[in-house]
Design an enzyme around this catalytic site. Structure first.
Site, mmCIF file in Angstrom:
data_model
loop_
_atom_site.group_PDB
_atom_site.id
_atom_site.type_symbol
_atom_site.label_atom_id
_atom_site.label_comp_id
_atom_site.label_asym_id
_atom_site.label_seq_id
_atom_site.Cartn_x
_atom_site.Cartn_y
_atom_site.Cartn_z
ATOM 1 N N ILE A 57 0.855 -1.199 0.000
ATOM 2 C CA ILE A 57 0.000 0.000 0.000
ATOM 3 C C ILE A 57 0.891 1.249 0.000
ATOM 4 O O ILE A 57 1.783 1.379 0.844
ATOM 5 C CB ILE A 57 -0.921 -0.008 1.247
ATOM 6 C CG1 ILE A 57 -1.816 -1.245 1.241
ATOM 7 C CG2 ILE A 57 -1.753 1.268 1.308
ATOM 8 C CD1 ILE A 57 -2.776 -1.347 0.078
ATOM 9 N N HIS A 74 -3.247 -12.155 6.656
ATOM 10 C CA HIS A 74 -2.066 -12.861 6.159
ATOM 11 C C HIS A 74 -2.224 -14.349 6.505
ATOM 12 O O HIS A 74 -2.595 -14.673 7.637
ATOM 13 C CB HIS A 74 -0.799 -12.292 6.807
ATOM 14 C CG HIS A 74 0.441 -12.896 6.234
ATOM 15 N ND1 HIS A 74 0.944 -12.530 5.009
ATOM 16 C CD2 HIS A 74 1.248 -13.880 6.702
ATOM 17 C CE1 HIS A 74 2.021 -13.259 4.753
ATOM 18 N NE2 HIS A 74 2.229 -14.078 5.760
ATOM 19 N N GLU A 123 -9.840 -18.368 7.779
ATOM 20 C CA GLU A 123 -10.057 -16.987 7.319
ATOM 21 C C GLU A 123 -11.549 -16.688 7.180
ATOM 22 O O GLU A 123 -12.034 -15.644 7.647
ATOM 23 C CB GLU A 123 -9.352 -16.765 5.976
ATOM 24 C CG GLU A 123 -7.845 -16.820 6.116
ATOM 25 C CD GLU A 123 -7.099 -16.543 4.826
ATOM 26 O OE1 GLU A 123 -5.976 -16.036 4.904
ATOM 27 O OE2 GLU A 123 -7.627 -16.839 3.728
HETATM 28 C C1 GAR Z 1 -5.774 -15.614 1.480
HETATM 29 O O1 GAR Z 1 -5.327 -16.836 2.008
HETATM 30 C C2 GAR Z 1 -5.029 -14.457 2.112
HETATM 31 O O2 GAR Z 1 -4.660 -14.668 3.439
HETATM 32 C C3 GAR Z 1 -3.817 -14.370 1.229
HETATM 33 O O3 GAR Z 1 -4.291 -14.606 -0.066
HETATM 34 C C4 GAR Z 1 -5.396 -15.499 0.006
HETATM 35 C C5 GAR Z 1 -6.510 -14.930 -0.831
HETATM 36 O O4 GAR Z 1 -7.586 -15.836 -0.948
HETATM 37 N N1 GAR Z 1 -3.187 -13.092 1.372
HETATM 38 C C6 GAR Z 1 -1.865 -12.890 1.293
HETATM 39 O O5 GAR Z 1 -1.080 -13.779 1.064
HETATM 40 C C7 GAR Z 1 -1.425 -11.456 1.526
HETATM 41 N N2 GAR Z 1 -0.025 -11.388 1.774
HETATM 42 P P1 GAR Z 1 -8.982 -15.382 -1.545
HETATM 43 O O6 GAR Z 1 -8.684 -14.601 -2.832
HETATM 44 O O7 GAR Z 1 -9.717 -16.646 -1.820
HETATM 45 O O8 GAR Z 1 -9.657 -14.506 -0.534
#
Ligand code: GAR
Length: 189
Positions: free
Chosen positions: A88, A104, A174
């Site tokens: 960002i 994360h 998540e």
């Molecule tokens: C998630 O697991 C999130 O934690 C990760 O990308 C994935 C997105 O999944 N984020 C990172 O690695 C940020 N550094 P999604 O598109 O299915 O929500």
């Protein structure tokens, strides 16, 4: 009315869960979905949910105020990063102090930093023979994965787990926690 903007670069499953969670709440609006990736799955998900989508490129993100002005014009209260893979810009962090949060897919400070995103994280966790992994929700500053931690949850990693198995467990965590933590942060504003 509180207004949320969600940034996502990929599939957008977290963005979708957050949008579904707040759909029945008349006091919260998902005002915008923003992505840097014109191929991102999040675009289809947003269309299905009738949410406005903004696609932008690297140059406009880092070299213009277009996105900052858009967020300000839309009176956004909270910026939620949900699988957003770009750093960002400082001006945006400064304009939204403690109003940008990220998820994360690991237990920070382990397995964070530049290049540690998505499946690379899970591959590193398996390669390091970790016995657990998890999720970290944190405020965003101008460095990757270093802002103050708001919430963590963990899950076991079995010796037989592949990176894909770990990814599956992490996504479940998540989806379970991110919408609720977004709501808590929103209520604290
Ligand atoms: C998630 O697991 C999130 O934690 C990760 O990308 C994935 C997105 O999944 N984020 C990172 O690695 C940020 N550094 P999604 O598109 O299915 O929500």
């Amino acid at each position: 009315m509180k207004r949320i903007a969600i940034f996502a670069s990929g599939s957008g499953s977290n963005a979708e869960k957050i949008a579904e969670y707040f759909a029945p709440n008349p006091d919260v609006e998902i005002s915008l979905i923003l992505t840097n990736n014109p191929q991102a799955g999040v675009i289809q998900r947003a269309r299905k949910l009738h949410l406005p989508v903004v696609v932008f490129d690297r140059k406009s993100f880092y070299e213009t105020n277009r996105i900052l002005q858009l967020l300000q014009n839309q009176h956004i209260d909270l910026v939620v990063l949900a699988g957003f893979m770009m750093l960002i810009p400082e001006a945006l962090v400064a304009a939204f102090p403690n109003r940008i949060i990220n998820i994360h897919p690991a237990l920070l400070p382990k397995f964070g930093g530049k290049g540690m995103y998505g499946d690379f994280v899970h591959e590193a966790v398996v390669a390091a023979s970790e016995v657990e992994s998890g999720i970290t929700i944190h405020y965003v500053n101008e460095r990757y994965d270093e802002g103050v931690i708001i919430f963590q949850a963990s899950c076991p990693v079995e010796p037989t787990d592949t990176a894909a198995n770990v990814a599956h467990k992490i996504h479940a965590l998540e989806h379970q926690h991110y919408p609720r933590v977004v709501e808590e942060v929103l209520n604290s504003l």
